[in-house]
Design a protein around this motif. Structure first.
Motif, PDB file in Angstrom:
ATOM      1  N   PRO A   1       0.827  -1.209   0.000  1.00  0.00           N
ATOM      2  CA  PRO A   1       0.000   0.000   0.000  1.00  0.00           C
ATOM      3  C   PRO A   1       0.862   1.260   0.000  1.00  0.00           C
ATOM      4  CG  PRO A   1      -0.144  -1.133   2.112  1.00  0.00           C
ATOM      5  CD  PRO A   1       0.633  -2.029   1.195  1.00  0.00           C
ATOM      6  N   PHE A   2       0.423   2.227  -0.755  1.00  0.00           N
ATOM      7  CA  PHE A   2       1.145   3.494  -0.879  1.00  0.00           C
ATOM      8  C   PHE A   2       0.700   4.429   0.235  1.00  0.00           C
ATOM      9  CE2 PHE A   2       1.757   7.718  -2.831  1.00  0.00           C
ATOM     10  CZ  PHE A   2       3.110   7.627  -3.073  1.00  0.00           C
ATOM     11  N   SER A   3       1.640   5.149   0.813  1.00  0.00           N
ATOM     12  CA  SER A   3       1.336   6.060   1.908  1.00  0.00           C
ATOM     13  C   SER A   3       0.559   7.263   1.384  1.00  0.00           C
ATOM     14  CB  SER A   3       2.636   6.530   2.565  1.00  0.00           C
ATOM     15  OG  SER A   3       2.351   7.534   3.496  1.00  0.00           O
ATOM     16  N   LEU A   4      -0.664   7.407   1.869  1.00  0.00           N
ATOM     17  CA  LEU A   4      -1.500   8.523   1.460  1.00  0.00           C
ATOM     18  C   LEU A   4      -0.962   9.837   2.006  1.00  0.00           C
ATOM     19  CD1 LEU A   4      -3.994   9.173  -0.151  1.00  0.00           C
ATOM     20  CD2 LEU A   4      -5.329   8.928   1.924  1.00  0.00           C
ATOM     21  N   ARG A   5      -0.329   9.796   3.169  1.00  0.00           N
ATOM     22  CA  ARG A   5       0.257  11.014   3.754  1.00  0.00           C
ATOM     23  C   ARG A   5       1.383  11.549   2.864  1.00  0.00           C
ATOM     24  NH1 ARG A   5      -0.448  14.101   7.625  1.00  0.00           N
ATOM     25  NH2 ARG A   5      -1.788  12.710   8.754  1.00  0.00           N
ATOM     26  N   PHE A   6       2.199  10.652   2.314  1.00  0.00           N
ATOM     27  CA  PHE A   6       3.262  11.067   1.405  1.00  0.00           C
ATOM     28  C   PHE A   6       2.685  11.745   0.170  1.00  0.00           C
ATOM     29  CE2 PHE A   6       6.009  10.039  -2.232  1.00  0.00           C
ATOM     30  CZ  PHE A   6       7.151  10.724  -1.852  1.00  0.00           C
ATOM     31  N   PHE A   7       1.627  11.171  -0.373  1.00  0.00           N
ATOM     32  CA  PHE A   7       0.976  11.754  -1.552  1.00  0.00           C
ATOM     33  C   PHE A   7       0.385  13.116  -1.220  1.00  0.00           C
ATOM     34  CE2 PHE A   7      -2.867  12.312  -4.130  1.00  0.00           C
ATOM     35  CZ  PHE A   7      -2.282  12.362  -5.378  1.00  0.00           C
ATOM     36  N   LEU A   8      -0.248  13.257  -0.056  1.00  0.00           N
ATOM     37  CA  LEU A   8      -0.864  14.514   0.335  1.00  0.00           C
ATOM     38  C   LEU A   8       0.180  15.611   0.526  1.00  0.00           C
ATOM     39  CD1 LEU A   8      -3.510  15.900   1.140  1.00  0.00           C
ATOM     40  CD2 LEU A   8      -3.064  15.178   3.469  1.00  0.00           C
ATOM     41  N   VAL A   9       1.289  15.282   1.159  1.00  0.00           N
ATOM     42  CA  VAL A   9       2.349  16.265   1.348  1.00  0.00           C
ATOM     43  C   VAL A   9       2.943  16.679   0.005  1.00  0.00           C
ATOM     44  CG1 VAL A   9       4.670  16.573   2.279  1.00  0.00           C
ATOM     45  CG2 VAL A   9       2.886  15.608   3.697  1.00  0.00           C
ATOM     46  N   THR A  10       3.059  15.758  -0.909  1.00  0.00           N
ATOM     47  CA  THR A  10       3.576  16.078  -2.238  1.00  0.00           C
ATOM     48  C   THR A  10       2.649  17.035  -2.972  1.00  0.00           C
ATOM     49  OG1 THR A  10       4.575  13.888  -2.340  1.00  0.00           O
ATOM     50  CG2 THR A  10       4.367  15.074  -4.411  1.00  0.00           C
ATOM     51  N   VAL A  11       1.360  16.779  -2.905  1.00  0.00           N
ATOM     52  CA  VAL A  11       0.399  17.659  -3.571  1.00  0.00           C
ATOM     53  C   VAL A  11       0.399  19.037  -2.936  1.00  0.00           C
ATOM     54  CG1 VAL A  11      -2.061  18.018  -3.995  1.00  0.00           C
ATOM     55  CG2 VAL A  11      -1.043  15.795  -4.434  1.00  0.00           C
ATOM     56  N   ILE A  12       0.459  19.094  -1.606  1.00  0.00           N
ATOM     57  CA  ILE A  12       0.509  20.391  -0.919  1.00  0.00           C
ATOM     58  C   ILE A  12       1.768  21.157  -1.322  1.00  0.00           C
ATOM     59  CG2 ILE A  12       0.756  21.490   1.339  1.00  0.00           C
ATOM     60  CD1 ILE A  12      -1.072  19.308   2.451  1.00  0.00           C
ATOM     61  N   PHE A  13       2.901  20.461  -1.392  1.00  0.00           N
ATOM     62  CA  PHE A  13       4.143  21.121  -1.817  1.00  0.00           C
ATOM     63  C   PHE A  13       4.014  21.674  -3.225  1.00  0.00           C
ATOM     64  CE2 PHE A  13       8.123  20.780  -4.175  1.00  0.00           C
ATOM     65  CZ  PHE A  13       8.863  21.741  -3.501  1.00  0.00           C
ATOM     66  N   LEU A  14       3.447  20.900  -4.141  1.00  0.00           N
ATOM     67  CA  LEU A  14       3.311  21.374  -5.520  1.00  0.00           C
ATOM     68  C   LEU A  14       2.388  22.580  -5.608  1.00  0.00           C
ATOM     69  CD1 LEU A  14       3.163  18.036  -7.506  1.00  0.00           C
ATOM     70  CD2 LEU A  14       4.994  19.709  -7.469  1.00  0.00           C
ATOM     71  N   ILE A  15       1.310  22.557  -4.840  1.00  0.00           N
ATOM     72  CA  ILE A  15       0.380  23.687  -4.864  1.00  0.00           C
ATOM     73  C   ILE A  15       1.071  24.951  -4.372  1.00  0.00           C
ATOM     74  CG2 ILE A  15      -1.679  24.627  -3.747  1.00  0.00           C
ATOM     75  CD1 ILE A  15      -2.856  21.795  -3.912  1.00  0.00           C
ATOM     76  N   PHE A  16       1.759  24.869  -3.239  1.00  0.00           N
ATOM     77  CA  PHE A  16       2.407  26.059  -2.708  1.00  0.00           C
ATOM     78  C   PHE A  16       3.621  26.473  -3.544  1.00  0.00           C
ATOM     79  CE2 PHE A  16      -0.112  25.044   1.047  1.00  0.00           C
ATOM     80  CZ  PHE A  16      -0.625  26.308   1.311  1.00  0.00           C
ATOM     81  N   ASP A  17       4.234  25.544  -4.232  1.00  0.00           N
ATOM     82  CA  ASP A  17       5.335  25.884  -5.124  1.00  0.00           C
ATOM     83  C   ASP A  17       4.827  26.683  -6.320  1.00  0.00           C
ATOM     84  OD1 ASP A  17       8.064  25.785  -5.806  1.00  0.00           O
ATOM     85  OD2 ASP A  17       7.643  24.193  -7.263  1.00  0.00           O
TER      86      ASP A  17
END
Length: 115
Positions: free
Chosen positions: A50-66
């Motif tokens: 299973p893929f970590s959903l928290r990792f995916f969420l942090v990645t999306v948040i980083f991309l949005i703020f970037d």
């Protein structure tokens, strides 16, 4: 004379090609060393973990703020091209949308790492 030089050049090229293939060959053909390294995941384990959903969420948040930072930086250059009232209105509206999004992420617990 030309035939001797071309023979020497051909022999040197052949020797260099043979040396390149024999000297650069890997000495150990280990399965782990031959497999690709994929972002810290173990290549020998199952690919269906299973893929970590928290990792995916942090990645999306980083991309949005970037992307938001990339939109904020040119606002200082645009300041000189348009009048001050419309520039401040647009920049304040944009910053308010960013702050509302940040507070929403904070209230939803997306920024908590203690879990």
């Amino acid at each position: 004379m030309i035939s001797i030089m071309s023979l020497i050049v051909m022999s040197i090229c052949t020797i260099m090609a043979l040396l390149a293939t024999t000297l650069t060959k890997k000495s150990t053909n280990d399965r782990e060393k031959m497999s690709p390294f994929e972002c810290g995941f173990d290549p020998m384990s199952s690919a269906r973990i299973p893929f970590s959903l928290r990792f995916f969420l942090v990645t999306v948040i980083f991309l949005i703020f970037d992307v938001e930072i990339a939109l904020l930086l040119p606002m200082t250059i645009i300041n000189q091209m348009i009048n001050m009232y419309s520039w401040s209105l647009v920049s304040m509206l944009f910053l308010m949308i960013l702050l509302i999004g940040l507070f929403h992420e904070w209230n939803q617990g997306a920024l908590d790492w203690a879990e």
